[in-house]
Enzyme design. Structure first.
Site, PDB file in Angstrom:
ATOM      1  CB  VAL A  92      -0.986  -0.090   1.192  1.00 12.72           C
ATOM      2  CG1 VAL A  92      -1.787   1.584   1.274  1.00 12.72           C
ATOM      3  CG2 VAL A  92      -1.574  -1.145   1.447  1.00 12.72           C
ATOM      4  CB  CYS A  93       1.936   3.375  -2.795  1.00 15.97           C
ATOM      5  SG  CYS A  93       3.530   1.655  -2.714  1.00 15.97           S
TER       6      CYS A  93
END
Length: 444
Positions: A92-93
């Protein structure tokens, strides 16, 4: 992990669990607060609408000085990238997680917490998730617009297929191998991939929540499928996006006809499951299990309470003397839109209550934004383990005349559109509600 850190995590978990946000849920195994599971329900009016997206959150000893590690586990077993910032491998960026280079001031600080992380992830689930791809601001051509529409289209399809349908099929042990054109996929692999290192048994804390919400949003799922069937032929392939590469794509074909059939099977299975509780409940009575006597006692106490309440008139009975099946008859209050109405409501209670919450169904048809055309009531009890709280929440959901707008509680789409529409539409809503109230005595 320090006591201070554990206390901070425990407090944050408790605040989310007690909160009124219907789109977030968190859980952990017993007292292991370092390993948290989180569920984000896709925002309305997006291609993720009412999907069930699960994440693991692992806190280090340095929390809250350092951000926790967050991993997406609703990924089609690592095969589907649901967003430019949510990878098929689970990454998850986000700048606040330190997994993406953001602007100054967007990095993690100890003033932030679990809820702010989940809200930030939820914000990625937008109407146009293509805009999360770096360089989007330079995408002005018709080709880019076509890509954006194509990306939204396949996310909508896969959100329904993977996060909703296949999740519920696994919960209900529905054999996908018997469904023509369905690629076999075991959602349990997603859950195992996100399981705590010390636990081999899959941890599924949101099973009942997803079942109840599916019943709430069934009409929305069906409407979405019907609309998309007009745009996409079965068998048409998804378009590949420029930013999708090997091992990080969303490949497949549109199969909305199949999705509609499968979603109807799930709805029927959930109703069958609730009906089965009556038989299981009678067995619990025969065995003199504590849950049976507990529900019998709660029924008697609630009945006595409402006999003394002049403001609300109800009849409360056990169906065939079964403490796991309650019949609530609500009489509409004078000087309200429900005046003169008689509404028969069946409450099926699981022998696993309160871990599994009741299913509430209106036997009396009524045109109401909180009651689906199938009779499913959308309500949320403050105390999940107390049937009195459930009864109060049921009555409150029906009687509330000026609710705050919340699309996550609107389970009759036609009624909701009129209720929050123009003044003439609101008048039409009131007329149709009153007509259903007047007709209610025929069904009592």
């Amino acid at each position: 992990m320090s006591n201070q850190s554990i206390l901070r995590i425990t407090r944050e978990l408790s605040e989310i669990q007690r909160g009124s946000d219907l789109s977030l849920a968190v859980a952990c195994r017993d007292i292991d607060v370092r390993h948290v599971r989180a569920l984000i329900i896709g925002p309305p009016d997006t291609p993720y609408e009412f999907g069930f997206f699960e994440f693991t959150v692992k806190f280090t000893r340095d929390y809250p000085t350092k951000a926790p590690a967050v991993t997406a586990i609703t990924t089609n077993s690592g095969r589907t990238r649901f967003n430019p910032n949510i990878y098929s491998g689970g990454r998850v960026c986000l700048s606040i997680l330190g997994t993406w280079r953001g602007e100054r001031g967007e990095e993690w600080s100890s003033a932030q917490g679990l809820e702010s992380i989940l809200i930030s992830i939820q914000s990625l689930m937008s109407q146009n998730p293509y805009e999360n791809e770096p360089g989007f601001e330079d995408a002005k051509s018709e080709y880019d617009k076509k890509n954006q529409d194509a990306y939204v289209a396949k996310i909508r399809h896969e959100s329904l297929r993977i996060s909703v349908i296949e999740r519920l099929e696994d919960y209900l042990d529905i054999d996908r191998g018997k469904v023509p054109g369905v690629t076999m996929y075991n959602a349990e692999e997603d859950y195992k991939s996100g399981a705590d290192d010390a636990a081999d048994i899959p941890f599924e804390p949101f099973k009942d929540l997803c079942k109840r919400r599916f019943l709430w949003y069934y009409e929305s799922y069906i409407q979405s499928i019907d609309e998309e069937l007009k745009k996409h032929k079965d068998g048409d392939r998804f378009e590949k996006m420029p930013f999708e590469g090997p091992g990080n794509t969303m490949e497949g074909t549109f199969q909305y006809s199949s999705l509609k059939s499968r979603i109807q099977v799930i709805f029927n299975k959930l109703n069958d499951e609730a009906s089965l509780w009556a038989t299981e409940g009678l067995e619990a009575v025969r065995k003199e299990m504590s849950i049976a006597s507990n529900l019998q006692r709660q029924f008697e106490q609630i009945g006595e309470k409402y006999k003394k309440n002049d403001a609300i008139t109800i009849d409360l009975d056990l169906v065939e003397k079964n403490p796991f099946v309650w019949q609530l008859v609500l009489f509409g209050r004078p000087m309200t839109n429900l005046d003169g109405g008689v509404f028969r409501i069946i409450i099926n209670i699981s022998p696993k209550f309160p871990d599994v919450l009741p299913r509430v169904r209106f036997e009396t048809p009524i045109f109401h934004h909180r009651i689906s055309p199938k009779g499913v009531l959308c309500y949320d009890a403050r105390r999940k383990d107390d049937m009195r709280s459930h009864i109060e929440a049921i009555i409150e959901a029906i009687e509330e005349e000026s609710p705050a707008y919340d699309p996550r509680t609107l389970v009759n789409l036609e009624a909701a559109k009129l209720f929050w529409g123009a003044p003439d539409e609101r008048k039409m809503y009131n007329r149709r509600l009153r007509r259903s109230v007047q007709d209610s005595s025929e069904f009592s």
